[in-house]
Design an enzyme around this catalytic site. Structure first.
Site, short mmCIF file in Angstrom:
data_model
loop_
_atom_site.label_atom_id
_atom_site.label_comp_id
_atom_site.label_asym_id
_atom_site.label_seq_id
_atom_site.Cartn_x
_atom_site.Cartn_y
_atom_site.Cartn_z
N ASN A 62 0.92 -1.31 0.03
CA ASN A 62 0.00 -0.08 0.06
C ASN A 62 0.81 1.17 0.08
OD1 ASN A 62 0.44 -0.94 2.79
ND2 ASN A 62 -1.49 0.27 3.48
N GLN A 63 0.35 2.26 -0.64
CA GLN A 63 1.21 3.48 -1.06
C GLN A 63 0.03 4.46 -0.54
OE1 GLN A 63 4.55 3.74 -1.97
NE2 GLN A 63 4.62 1.50 -1.82
N GLU A 64 0.22 5.33 0.62
CA GLU A 64 -0.66 6.18 1.06
C GLU A 64 -0.24 7.38 0.71
OE1 GLU A 64 -0.96 5.52 5.17
OE2 GLU A 64 -2.26 3.54 4.64
N ASN A 65 -0.83 8.58 0.77
CA ASN A 65 -0.83 9.75 0.48
C ASN A 65 -1.33 10.89 1.21
OD1 ASN A 65 -1.44 12.57 -1.30
ND2 ASN A 65 0.00 11.23 -2.43
N ALA A 66 -0.66 12.16 1.59
CA ALA A 66 -1.28 13.17 2.42
C ALA A 66 -2.79 13.31 2.05
CB ALA A 66 -0.30 14.16 2.39
N SER A 67 -3.03 13.22 0.84
CA SER A 67 -4.40 13.53 0.02
C SER A 67 -4.82 12.11 0.27
CB SER A 67 -4.46 14.17 -0.94
OG SER A 67 -5.82 14.03 -1.65
N GLU A 75 -2.80 -4.60 -3.12
CA GLU A 75 -3.43 -5.58 -4.04
C GLU A 75 -3.49 -4.98 -5.60
OE1 GLU A 75 -4.60 -4.99 -1.28
OE2 GLU A 75 -5.67 -6.91 -0.28
N CYS A 112 -10.28 -5.26 0.04
CA CYS A 112 -11.37 -4.26 0.19
C CYS A 112 -12.10 -4.64 -1.15
CB CYS A 112 -10.62 -2.94 0.42
SG CYS A 112 -10.28 -2.11 -1.27
N CYS A 115 -10.53 -3.44 -4.43
CA CYS A 115 -9.49 -4.51 -4.94
C CYS A 115 -10.32 -5.69 -5.43
CB CYS A 115 -8.59 -4.71 -3.84
SG CYS A 115 -7.38 -3.26 -3.33
N1 THU Z 1 -5.22 -1.50 2.46
C1 THU Z 1 -4.77 -2.36 1.45
O1 THU Z 1 -3.44 -2.13 0.86
N2 THU Z 1 -5.55 -3.21 1.09
C2 THU Z 1 -6.90 -3.71 1.24
O2 THU Z 1 -7.34 -4.50 0.76
C3 THU Z 1 -7.46 -2.83 2.50
C4 THU Z 1 -6.65 -1.56 2.87
C5 THU Z 1 -4.54 -0.35 2.85
C6 THU Z 1 -5.14 0.93 2.28
C7 THU Z 1 -4.50 1.85 3.51
O3 THU Z 1 -3.53 2.15 2.91
C8 THU Z 1 -4.42 1.07 4.63
O4 THU Z 1 -4.75 -0.58 4.24
C9 THU Z 1 -5.59 1.30 5.56
O5 THU Z 1 -7.20 1.28 5.08
#
Ligand code: THU
Length: 163
Positions: A62-67, A75, A112, A115
């Protein structure tokens, strides 16, 4: 009025030692990928590994962002990369590994909804099921043999009238 029961078989392994060599390898790749997740906002780390029919393993995390909505799940990073790098090569399985910084996660995290929708399009295109393996930092391994199992009544391109 008719009623139809929709269900699927979930395999639960107490430990990853019960998996095949190939399954173990792809799950280990997902666990390694999890270590490189960029998740400073949720502190929830996810790694994914896609096994292709040609033996290649493509990883994502998972690659998050400030936005916040601009970030992407592990996935989708993995399956989109597989599609970009090896277009048309069948996806055999996807392994998912999740862990939380603040608490011990011992129940596998399933993909989720977004995904599931993204992965199932690859399954529909290749007309072969994509198996799922899921494991948290601790605890059992969940396995199911098709993404369709966890996304019943899925939306697909057929509804758009193009097939
Ligand atoms: N996340 C995933 O990478 N996969 C999922 O199927 C559920 C959630 C990540 C998104 C976010 O960066 C963090 O988990 C919290 O939701």
């Amino acid at each position: 009025m008719k009623k139809q029961q929709l269900g699927f078989e979930l395999s639960i392994f107490d430990t990853s030692d019960e998996l095949s060599k190939e399954e173990k390898k792809v799950l280990e790749a997902a666990e390694a990928a999890r270590n490189n997740a960029y998740a400073p906002y949720s502190n929830f780390y996810v790694g994914a590994a896609v096994l292709l029919e040609n033996g290649e393993i493509i990883i994502g995390n998972n690659q998050e962002n400030a936005s916040y909505p601009s970030g992407l799940c592990a996935e989708r990073v993995a399956v989109f990369q597989a599609g970009a790098q090896f277009p048309g090569v069948t996806i055999v399985s996807i392994a998912i590994s999740a862990a939380a910084k603040e608490h011990l996660l011992d129940v596998p995290a399933a993909p989720c909804g977004n995904c599931r929708q993204s992965i199932i399009e690859y399954e529909q295109r290749q007309k072969k099921p994509i198996a799922l393996l899921m494991k948290a930092e601790k605890g059992p391994v969940y396995a199911c043999s098709s993404v369709a199992d966890i996304l019943p009544l899925a939306f697909s391109s057929s509804f758009l009238g193009d097939s």
